[in-house]
Design a protein around this motif. Sequence first.
Motif, PDB file in Angstrom:
ATOM      1  N   GLY A  65      11.658 -41.602  47.812  1.00 27.56           N
ATOM      2  CA  GLY A  65      10.224 -41.724  47.564  1.00 27.56           C
ATOM      3  C   GLY A  65       9.847 -43.018  46.872  1.00 27.56           C
ATOM      4  O   GLY A  65       8.807 -43.615  47.177  1.00 27.56           O
ATOM      5  N   SER A  66      10.688 -43.488  45.942  1.00 25.75           N
ATOM      6  CA  SER A  66      10.383 -44.723  45.220  1.00 25.75           C
ATOM      7  C   SER A  66      10.418 -45.931  46.145  1.00 25.75           C
ATOM      8  O   SER A  66       9.538 -46.797  46.085  1.00 25.75           O
ATOM      9  N   VAL A  67      11.426 -45.985  47.018  1.00 25.05           N
ATOM     10  CA  VAL A  67      11.529 -47.126  47.946  1.00 25.05           C
ATOM     11  C   VAL A  67      10.353 -47.135  48.917  1.00 25.05           C
ATOM     12  O   VAL A  67       9.706 -48.175  49.126  1.00 25.05           O
ATOM     13  N   GLY A  94       3.011 -49.535  48.842  1.00 26.04           N
ATOM     14  CA  GLY A  94       1.982 -49.981  47.919  1.00 26.04           C
ATOM     15  C   GLY A  94       1.941 -51.485  47.730  1.00 26.04           C
ATOM     16  O   GLY A  94       0.864 -52.059  47.522  1.00 26.04           O
ATOM     17  N   TYR A  95       3.089 -52.139  47.822  1.00 23.35           N
ATOM     18  CA  TYR A  95       3.115 -53.588  47.578  1.00 23.35           C
ATOM     19  C   TYR A  95       2.630 -54.385  48.783  1.00 23.35           C
ATOM     20  O   TYR A  95       1.806 -55.290  48.651  1.00 23.35           O
ATOM     21  N   PHE A  96       3.130 -54.047  49.958  1.00 18.86           N
ATOM     22  CA  PHE A  96       2.786 -54.832  51.147  1.00 18.86           C
ATOM     23  C   PHE A  96       1.444 -54.420  51.748  1.00 18.86           C
ATOM     24  O   PHE A  96       0.728 -55.254  52.292  1.00 18.86           O
ATOM     25  N   GLY A  97       1.109 -53.125  51.676  1.00 18.03           N
ATOM     26  CA  GLY A  97      -0.159 -52.675  52.225  1.00 18.03           C
ATOM     27  C   GLY A  97      -0.236 -52.872  53.733  1.00 18.03           C
ATOM     28  O   GLY A  97       0.781 -52.957  54.429  1.00 18.03           O
ATOM     29  N   VAL A 122       9.413 -66.264  43.135  1.00 21.26           N
ATOM     30  CA  VAL A 122      10.166 -65.008  43.196  1.00 21.26           C
ATOM     31  C   VAL A 122       9.834 -64.289  44.500  1.00 21.26           C
ATOM     32  O   VAL A 122       8.662 -64.199  44.889  1.00 21.26           O
ATOM     33  N   SER A 123      10.836 -63.795  45.191  1.00 26.04           N
ATOM     34  CA  SER A 123      10.613 -63.107  46.463  1.00 26.04           C
ATOM     35  C   SER A 123       9.900 -61.777  46.257  1.00 26.04           C
ATOM     36  O   SER A 123       9.862 -61.232  45.140  1.00 26.04           O
ATOM     37  N   SER A 124       9.341 -61.270  47.335  1.00 27.63           N
ATOM     38  CA  SER A 124       8.620 -59.993  47.256  1.00 27.63           C
ATOM     39  C   SER A 124       9.538 -58.864  46.830  1.00 27.63           C
ATOM     40  O   SER A 124       9.168 -58.001  46.022  1.00 27.63           O
ATOM     41  N   TRP A 125      10.779 -58.851  47.361  1.00 29.82           N
ATOM     42  CA  TRP A 125      11.721 -57.800  46.986  1.00 29.82           C
ATOM     43  C   TRP A 125      12.136 -57.938  45.524  1.00 29.82           C
ATOM     44  O   TRP A 125      12.350 -56.941  44.834  1.00 29.82           O
ATOM     45  N   PHE A 132      11.587 -54.817  42.866  1.00 32.96           N
ATOM     46  CA  PHE A 132      12.696 -54.117  42.223  1.00 32.96           C
ATOM     47  C   PHE A 132      12.970 -54.595  40.799  1.00 32.96           C
ATOM     48  O   PHE A 132      13.520 -53.834  39.996  1.00 32.96           O
ATOM     49  N   ARG A 133      12.595 -55.817  40.458  1.00 38.63           N
ATOM     50  CA  ARG A 133      12.893 -56.329  39.115  1.00 38.63           C
ATOM     51  C   ARG A 133      11.712 -56.235  38.167  1.00 38.63           C
ATOM     52  O   ARG A 133      11.900 -56.253  36.953  1.00 38.63           O
ATOM     53  N   HIS A 134      10.493 -56.140  38.705  1.00 37.79           N
ATOM     54  CA  HIS A 134       9.321 -56.158  37.843  1.00 37.79           C
ATOM     55  C   HIS A 134       8.487 -54.881  37.979  1.00 37.79           C
ATOM     56  O   HIS A 134       8.242 -54.187  36.989  1.00 37.79           O
ATOM     57  N   LEU A 135       8.065 -54.567  39.201  1.00 39.38           N
ATOM     58  CA  LEU A 135       7.116 -53.473  39.373  1.00 39.38           C
ATOM     59  C   LEU A 135       7.759 -52.102  39.187  1.00 39.38           C
ATOM     60  O   LEU A 135       7.177 -51.228  38.534  1.00 39.38           O
TER      61      LEU A 135
END
Length: 302
Positions: free
Chosen positions: A99-101, A107-110, A184-187, A191-194
């Motif tokens: 569910g998180s992935v 939510g990020y890419f829309g 910083v890449s989208s991934w 995974f590192r911030h959001l």
Amino acid sequence: KRPPGPWRMLWRKFSRNPFAMSGLVVLIFFIVVAVFAHKISKFDPAAIDLMFANLKPGVSGHLLGTDELGRDIFTRLLYSARVSLAIGFSVAFASILIGSVIGAVSGYFGGWTDTVFMRIVDVMNSVPTLFLNILVLALFGSQIKYMILILALTSWMSIARLVRGTFLQLREMQYVEAARAIGVSSWGIIFRHLLRNASFPIIVNATLMVGNAILSESALSYLGLGVQNPQTSWGLMLSNAQEFMLIDPMQAVYPGVCILAVVLAVNFIGDGIRDALDPRHQVTKSRRRLDKWRKSYSRSES
């Protein structure tokens, strides 16, 4: 003096909640009992001895007596805790991961990515979960790995919606724009911030999902599609005890109480974490204390 970190602040607020702390103690107790079940009891949970069938509690060293096949009930409760807790935590972990992935990417890419994933969530929510679980286990067999898999695949949708909603808010924050600006890449941002900032509501839902998974496992085992002999679980013990409800109802009471205690403990822990993380709850609690102090002060003045 260095200010306390967010995890320490969370623990301080959590430890002030008596229900949450009680739930934590109960859950730790069951985990310890499950891990050291082979040390606590000398009996084999699968050993059948009809000579000692239906013994009363305390007879021949059997603390809670024996069932219709001469198996020690206390030992089966201990080993059932292993299976039920393992399934509960495994299903919660797998559901949170899936569910998180999906929620994070959606939510990020829309755009069309969000549309596709949310339509998948809608389809999964429209499928009768219990019917699908029964169908899959009836076709592929009642092995624990299949049970964990099907329960996880039918439990991740609420987490995906939660993470998606959180990401829709977080992706517009200034630190996300700054991360994009420095390359910083989208991934990496996901995974590192959001995900780190969305971890608290995920943890709350993870605790609640453990209880739901234990209840689902118990229901499937009760229907004869869950854990099978010689393994044991609380749901299987309930299924075996239904034929002897009028003769020896305590065979059903023991596993039922264990299920109730663990599910309540996990729910209390989840509520405690939610209350510790929710600032609105803290404000409401402070206002109640202030109103109570004002009333007591006005009474003393009068």
